[in-house]
Write a protein that holds these residues in place. Sequence first.
Motif, PDB file in Angstrom:
ATOM      1  N   ASP A 107      44.529  41.801  86.275  1.00 39.56           N
ATOM      2  CA  ASP A 107      43.977  43.135  86.534  1.00 39.56           C
ATOM      3  C   ASP A 107      44.961  44.176  86.003  1.00 39.56           C
ATOM      4  OD1 ASP A 107      45.924  43.025  88.564  1.00 39.56           O
ATOM      5  OD2 ASP A 107      44.471  42.918  90.200  1.00 39.56           O
ATOM      6  N   GLY A 134      50.173  46.957  84.482  1.00 37.17           N
ATOM      7  CA  GLY A 134      49.812  45.539  84.524  1.00 37.17           C
ATOM      8  C   GLY A 134      50.356  44.797  85.724  1.00 37.17           C
ATOM      9  N   GLY A 179      51.713  46.298  88.460  1.00 35.74           N
ATOM     10  CA  GLY A 179      51.756  47.139  89.659  1.00 35.74           C
ATOM     11  C   GLY A 179      50.917  46.555  90.784  1.00 35.74           C
TER      12      GLY A 179
HETATM   13 CA   LIG Z   1      47.858  43.249  87.522  1.00 34.72          CA
END
Ligand SMILES: [Ca+2]
Length: 287
Positions: free
Chosen positions: A35, A49, A51
């Motif tokens: 995600d 990316g 976080g």
């Molecule tokens: Ca991620």
Amino acid sequence: MRGLQALMSGAAGILALAAGAPLRADVVVLGPAKDNTIWEDATGMTANGAGQHLFCGRSGIRGGPPRIRRALIQFDVAGAIPAGSTITAVTVTMNMSKSIAFAQTCTLTRINRDWGEGASDALAEEGDGAQAVPPDATWLHTMYDTAFWPGPGGDFAAAPSASVPVNGVAFYTWGPADGLTADVQAWLDDPASNHGWVLRGNELGLSTSTRWDSREHPEPERRPTLRIEYSAPCEVDYTADGLIDFSDYLEFLVAYDGSSPTADLDKDGDVDLTDYVRFLDLYERGC
Ligand SMILES: [Ca+2]
Ligand SMILES: [Ca+2]
Ligand SMILES: [Ca+2]
């Protein structure tokens, strides 16, 4: 000769099962495979990316023009469900953990091409994102800094697959929805087409941004989940109608009597009594 007649006469008991049963349903709950968040940014430099949060909606005016944020999320469907299964119900659940926004609709829409998740990790509340790190997706890139979307902001299906009203900090669930079911079925049948969904909020207003917990959130119960109900392929559903009933038994008997490979249920190259016993077992259990 096995004798179709002998089998028929010896199998009167199976008539008791002739009412027919639906295929047994299975459920799997997946966390994301990746995600990320993309920020509206003319230079395509911003991502998050690694976080622990994702964002969608649009920021307010704060040291610069408002910027749209879109969250990208993908799950490994084919790695968790047997090929050939039928998807029957799909829901996505995510935790919205911070916002000052009023009520709005948040949508999930299928993404059309592969994108990346790098090691970028924004500071503090993470709302401004971080410098993208290969292979992060950004507003311009599918994978920073060598591969690009066809245009800024990503590449998505024309219509959302599901939407929910969002207003306040809470867990939200999309679906069950036909669009989500169709997406997951398509990803199972053609895993190379699985690029996940984009989460979008109100992109026209000001200060509509919402913050969601990502797969990197330190508390596992706050991470996104994809719940899938499915029926695994059933080798004794000879009529392929999603029901196990007497018509399947009759088709099996014909295949068995003809020593057809379709009756070799234990796949040992021989059609014999062990296959017959296996058929009865699967038949009685509804696969
Ligand atoms: Ca991620
Ligand atoms: Ca059937
Ligand atoms: Ca066999």
